[in-house]
Design an enzyme around this catalytic site. Structure first.
Site, PDB file in Angstrom:
ATOM      1  N   ASP A  18      40.362  47.394  43.966  1.00 16.18           N
ATOM      2  CA  ASP A  18      40.791  46.521  44.817  1.00 16.18           C
ATOM      3  C   ASP A  18      42.021  47.312  45.891  1.00 16.18           C
ATOM      4  O   ASP A  18      42.693  47.261  44.889  1.00 16.18           O
ATOM      5  CB  ASP A  18      41.222  45.086  44.278  1.00 16.18           C
ATOM      6  CG  ASP A  18      41.896  44.050  45.161  1.00 16.18           C
ATOM      7  OD1 ASP A  18      41.503  44.299  46.628  1.00 16.18           O
ATOM      8  OD2 ASP A  18      42.307  43.195  44.931  1.00 16.18           O
ATOM      9  N   GLY A  19      42.612  46.880  46.744  1.00 14.46           N
ATOM     10  CA  GLY A  19      43.934  47.083  47.416  1.00 14.46           C
ATOM     11  C   GLY A  19      43.720  47.981  48.568  1.00 14.46           C
ATOM     12  O   GLY A  19      43.902  49.358  49.088  1.00 14.46           O
ATOM     13  N   ARG A  22      44.961  47.648  52.208  1.00  9.55           N
ATOM     14  CA  ARG A  22      46.421  47.409  52.028  1.00  9.55           C
ATOM     15  C   ARG A  22      46.760  49.029  52.273  1.00  9.55           C
ATOM     16  O   ARG A  22      47.379  49.774  52.706  1.00  9.55           O
ATOM     17  CB  ARG A  22      47.043  46.900  51.438  1.00  9.55           C
ATOM     18  CG  ARG A  22      47.136  45.367  50.694  1.00  9.55           C
ATOM     19  CD  ARG A  22      47.901  45.017  49.531  1.00  9.55           C
ATOM     20  NE  ARG A  22      46.003  44.634  48.861  1.00  9.55           N
ATOM     21  CZ  ARG A  22      45.881  44.329  48.074  1.00  9.55           C
ATOM     22  NH1 ARG A  22      47.666  44.044  47.217  1.00  9.55           N
ATOM     23  NH2 ARG A  22      44.546  44.386  47.198  1.00  9.55           N
ATOM     24  N   ARG A  31      40.480  49.785  58.324  1.00  7.99           N
ATOM     25  CA  ARG A  31      40.454  49.625  56.606  1.00  7.99           C
ATOM     26  C   ARG A  31      38.894  50.444  56.307  1.00  7.99           C
ATOM     27  O   ARG A  31      39.232  50.672  55.185  1.00  7.99           O
ATOM     28  CB  ARG A  31      39.341  47.967  56.687  1.00  7.99           C
ATOM     29  CG  ARG A  31      40.962  47.661  57.091  1.00  7.99           C
ATOM     30  CD  ARG A  31      40.536  45.492  56.953  1.00  7.99           C
ATOM     31  NE  ARG A  31      39.744  45.291  55.988  1.00  7.99           N
ATOM     32  CZ  ARG A  31      40.791  45.015  54.421  1.00  7.99           C
ATOM     33  NH1 ARG A  31      41.773  45.013  54.992  1.00  7.99           N
ATOM     34  NH2 ARG A  31      39.929  44.595  53.407  1.00  7.99           N
ATOM     35  N   SER A  63      31.413  41.809  47.430  1.00  8.79           N
ATOM     36  CA  SER A  63      30.796  40.375  46.206  1.00  8.79           C
ATOM     37  C   SER A  63      29.970  39.619  47.195  1.00  8.79           C
ATOM     38  O   SER A  63      29.814  40.509  48.989  1.00  8.79           O
ATOM     39  CB  SER A  63      32.172  39.926  45.848  1.00  8.79           C
ATOM     40  OG  SER A  63      32.918  39.162  47.726  1.00  8.79           O
ATOM     41  N   GLU A  65      31.499  37.206  48.298  1.00 10.64           N
ATOM     42  CA  GLU A  65      32.055  36.894  49.352  1.00 10.64           C
ATOM     43  C   GLU A  65      32.316  37.953  50.330  1.00 10.64           C
ATOM     44  O   GLU A  65      33.201  37.428  51.076  1.00 10.64           O
ATOM     45  CB  GLU A  65      32.944  36.112  48.975  1.00 10.64           C
ATOM     46  CG  GLU A  65      32.836  34.908  48.059  1.00 10.64           C
ATOM     47  CD  GLU A  65      32.162  35.128  46.980  1.00 10.64           C
ATOM     48  OE1 GLU A  65      32.405  36.198  45.590  1.00 10.64           O
ATOM     49  OE2 GLU A  65      31.715  34.097  46.195  1.00 10.64           O
ATOM     50  N   ASN A  66      31.863  39.082  50.072  1.00 11.39           N
ATOM     51  CA  ASN A  66      32.324  39.687  51.274  1.00 11.39           C
ATOM     52  C   ASN A  66      31.192  40.102  52.930  1.00 11.39           C
ATOM     53  O   ASN A  66      32.423  40.711  53.456  1.00 11.39           O
ATOM     54  CB  ASN A  66      32.461  41.123  50.542  1.00 11.39           C
ATOM     55  CG  ASN A  66      32.923  41.586  49.505  1.00 11.39           C
ATOM     56  OD1 ASN A  66      33.337  42.514  48.253  1.00 11.39           O
ATOM     57  ND2 ASN A  66      34.834  41.266  49.449  1.00 11.39           N
ATOM     58  N   TRP A  67      30.651  39.123  52.579  1.00 14.90           N
ATOM     59  CA  TRP A  67      30.311  39.219  54.325  1.00 14.90           C
ATOM     60  C   TRP A  67      30.881  38.735  55.360  1.00 14.90           C
ATOM     61  O   TRP A  67      30.652  38.660  56.328  1.00 14.90           O
ATOM     62  CB  TRP A  67      28.903  38.325  53.788  1.00 14.90           C
ATOM     63  CG  TRP A  67      27.366  39.174  52.974  1.00 14.90           C
ATOM     64  CD1 TRP A  67      27.805  38.464  51.856  1.00 14.90           C
ATOM     65  CD2 TRP A  67      26.810  40.339  52.898  1.00 14.90           C
ATOM     66  NE1 TRP A  67      26.362  40.113  51.337  1.00 14.90           N
ATOM     67  CE2 TRP A  67      26.081  40.412  51.656  1.00 14.90           C
ATOM     68  CE3 TRP A  67      26.585  41.472  53.784  1.00 14.90           C
ATOM     69  CZ2 TRP A  67      25.246  41.706  51.890  1.00 14.90           C
ATOM     70  CZ3 TRP A  67      25.937  42.629  53.947  1.00 14.90           C
ATOM     71  CH2 TRP A  67      25.127  42.543  53.043  1.00 14.90           C
ATOM     72  N   ARG A 186      42.265  45.595  36.870  1.00 12.98           N
ATOM     73  CA  ARG A 186      42.134  45.303  38.734  1.00 12.98           C
ATOM     74  C   ARG A 186      42.967  46.048  38.735  1.00 12.98           C
ATOM     75  O   ARG A 186      44.479  45.352  38.730  1.00 12.98           O
ATOM     76  CB  ARG A 186      42.577  43.770  38.545  1.00 12.98           C
ATOM     77  CG  ARG A 186      42.236  43.629  40.336  1.00 12.98           C
ATOM     78  CD  ARG A 186      42.003  41.942  40.508  1.00 12.98           C
ATOM     79  NE  ARG A 186      41.653  41.916  42.395  1.00 12.98           N
ATOM     80  CZ  ARG A 186      41.391  41.174  42.278  1.00 12.98           C
ATOM     81  NH1 ARG A 186      40.433  40.288  41.419  1.00 12.98           N
ATOM     82  NH2 ARG A 186      40.738  41.080  43.787  1.00 12.98           N
ATOM     83  N   GLU A 205      39.412  42.493  27.743  1.00 12.92           N
ATOM     84  CA  GLU A 205      40.829  42.745  27.955  1.00 12.92           C
ATOM     85  C   GLU A 205      40.866  43.102  29.237  1.00 12.92           C
ATOM     86  O   GLU A 205      40.340  43.822  29.644  1.00 12.92           O
ATOM     87  CB  GLU A 205      41.637  43.380  27.092  1.00 12.92           C
ATOM     88  CG  GLU A 205      40.978  43.376  25.421  1.00 12.92           C
ATOM     89  CD  GLU A 205      41.933  42.159  24.995  1.00 12.92           C
ATOM     90  OE1 GLU A 205      43.049  41.946  25.464  1.00 12.92           O
ATOM     91  OE2 GLU A 205      42.365  41.543  23.967  1.00 12.92           O
TER      92      GLU A 205
HETATM   93  C1  FPP Z   1      38.274  45.747  48.002  1.00  8.17           C
HETATM   94  O1  FPP Z   1      39.610  46.165  48.837  1.00  8.17           O
HETATM   95  C2  FPP Z   1      37.485  46.567  48.122  1.00  8.17           C
HETATM   96  C3  FPP Z   1      36.086  46.393  48.294  1.00  8.17           C
HETATM   97  C4  FPP Z   1      35.746  44.958  49.037  1.00  8.17           C
HETATM   98  C5  FPP Z   1      34.685  47.260  48.696  1.00  8.17           C
HETATM   99  C6  FPP Z   1      34.647  48.613  47.623  1.00  8.17           C
HETATM  100  C7  FPP Z   1      34.321  49.706  47.785  1.00  8.17           C
HETATM  101  C8  FPP Z   1      34.576  50.357  48.171  1.00  8.17           C
HETATM  102  C9  FPP Z   1      35.499  51.025  47.142  1.00  8.17           C
HETATM  103  C10 FPP Z   1      33.732  51.478  49.173  1.00  8.17           C
HETATM  104  C11 FPP Z   1      31.873  51.874  48.204  1.00  8.17           C
HETATM  105  C12 FPP Z   1      32.373  52.882  47.046  1.00  8.17           C
HETATM  106  C13 FPP Z   1      31.723  53.587  46.769  1.00  8.17           C
HETATM  107  C14 FPP Z   1      31.250  53.903  45.706  1.00  8.17           C
HETATM  108  C15 FPP Z   1      30.994  54.173  47.899  1.00  8.17           C
HETATM  109  P1  FPP Z   1      40.260  45.412  49.875  1.00  8.17           P
HETATM  110  O2  FPP Z   1      39.552  45.623  50.915  1.00  8.17           O
HETATM  111  O3  FPP Z   1      40.246  43.262  49.625  1.00  8.17           O
HETATM  112  O4  FPP Z   1      41.932  45.642  50.111  1.00  8.17           O
HETATM  113  P2  FPP Z   1      43.122  44.511  50.844  1.00  8.17           P
HETATM  114  O5  FPP Z   1      43.177  43.653  49.136  1.00  8.17           O
HETATM  115  O6  FPP Z   1      43.475  45.547  50.273  1.00  8.17           O
HETATM  116  O7  FPP Z   1      41.875  44.352  51.862  1.00  8.17           O
END
Ligand code: FPP
Length: 238
Positions: A18-19, A22, A31, A63, A65-67, A186, A205
């Site tokens: 996550d992150g 940001r 992004r 996830s 939900e990410n759609w 996380r 944990e």
């Molecule tokens: C959460 O950060 C991250 C995701 C929803 C996507 C994770 C995907 C990758 C790391 C790239 C693909 C992976 C590989 C291994 C090729 P966020 O976008 O929610 O961050 P934010 O909370 O700061 O907005």
């Protein structure tokens, strides 16, 4: 600073990456640039886990939900995944990493589905470290699917309702055969599980860290492992 770099690492580590958004925003970047940096972090951490002797690494890549994100962002993440998997398949013989995918892959593009299947098939015999990619994954969705499969088998007369135990239900999950994660990390300062490994995390944990995923490096993993060892795991006992 972790007090002991020689601590035995957990057998199974899971990470909510996550992150990325940001991290990109802080730099005035789109992004998708954050996700690209996040994919590099993943590559570094997967390699580091291999050198530490971690047997299973499960990462939340996308996830259910990410759609809801913009088509541009979803497309960017899918493109990155495709590129990463192609490279991973090419590197497979060298790295001996076994790949598995947790989630409903049927919603992904046919090309990506094919890459996922190829990665799974070609790496099935490797046992140095297993990476479980959670793609179109949701913990509740996983449990609903398991319940549905079991109900179907009962309706077909293959099983009796009384047969259902925790062990049997575990076998219907995407994670069948994989031990539960001892440690879930996380980064990014959020303190939620966000539908990640709901069943499997019963005794995990949780370590929440303030670093954003693209900045997460081996030292941060060392710190999380040291924190894990400071915890007193009792599994409900005394
Ligand atoms: C959460 O950060 C991250 C995701 C929803 C996507 C994770 C995907 C990758 C790391 C790239 C693909 C992976 C590989 C291994 C090729 P966020 O976008 O929610 O961050 P934010 O909370 O700061 O907005």
């Amino acid at each position: 600073m972790p007090e002991n770099k020689n601590l035995t690492p957990p057998r199974h580590i899971a990470i909510i990456m996550d992150g990325n958004g940001r991290w990109a925003k802080n730099r005035g970047l789109p992004r998708t640039a954050g996700h690209a940096a996040g994919a590099e972090s993943f590559r570094k951490i997967a390699n580091y886990c291999r050198t530490l002797g971690v047997q299973y690494l499960t990462v939340y890549a996308f996830s259910t939900e990410n759609w809801k994100r913009s088509a541009e962002e979803v497309g960017g993440i899918m493109k990155l995944l495709g590129r990463y998997l192609k490279e991973a398949i090419a590197d497979m013989e060298k790295n001996h990493v076994c790949f598995r995918f947790f989630g409903d892959l049927s919603k992904l593009s046919p090309d990506l589905q094919k890459l996922c299947r190829e990665a799974e098939e070609r790496s099935g015999t490797y046992h140095e470290v297993q990476v479980n990619f959670c793609l179109n994954y949701g913990g509740r969705d996983e449990i609903v699917r398991a319940a549905r499969t079991f109900a179907r088998e009962v309706a077909e007369g293959k099983r009796q309702p009384e047969e259902l135990t925790e062990e049997l239900l575990s076998g219907y999950l995407y994670s069948a055969g994989v031990p539960d994660p001892e440690l879930i990390i996380r980064p990014s300062g959020e303190k939620r599980t966000s539908n990640f490994l709901l069943w499997q995390s019963a005794y995990s944990e949780f370590v929440f860290m303030n670093v954003l995923w693209p900045d997460f490096g081996p030292d941060d993993l060392d710190e999380a492992i040291a924190e894990y060892h400071r915890r007193n795991r009792r599994f409900g006992g005394v």
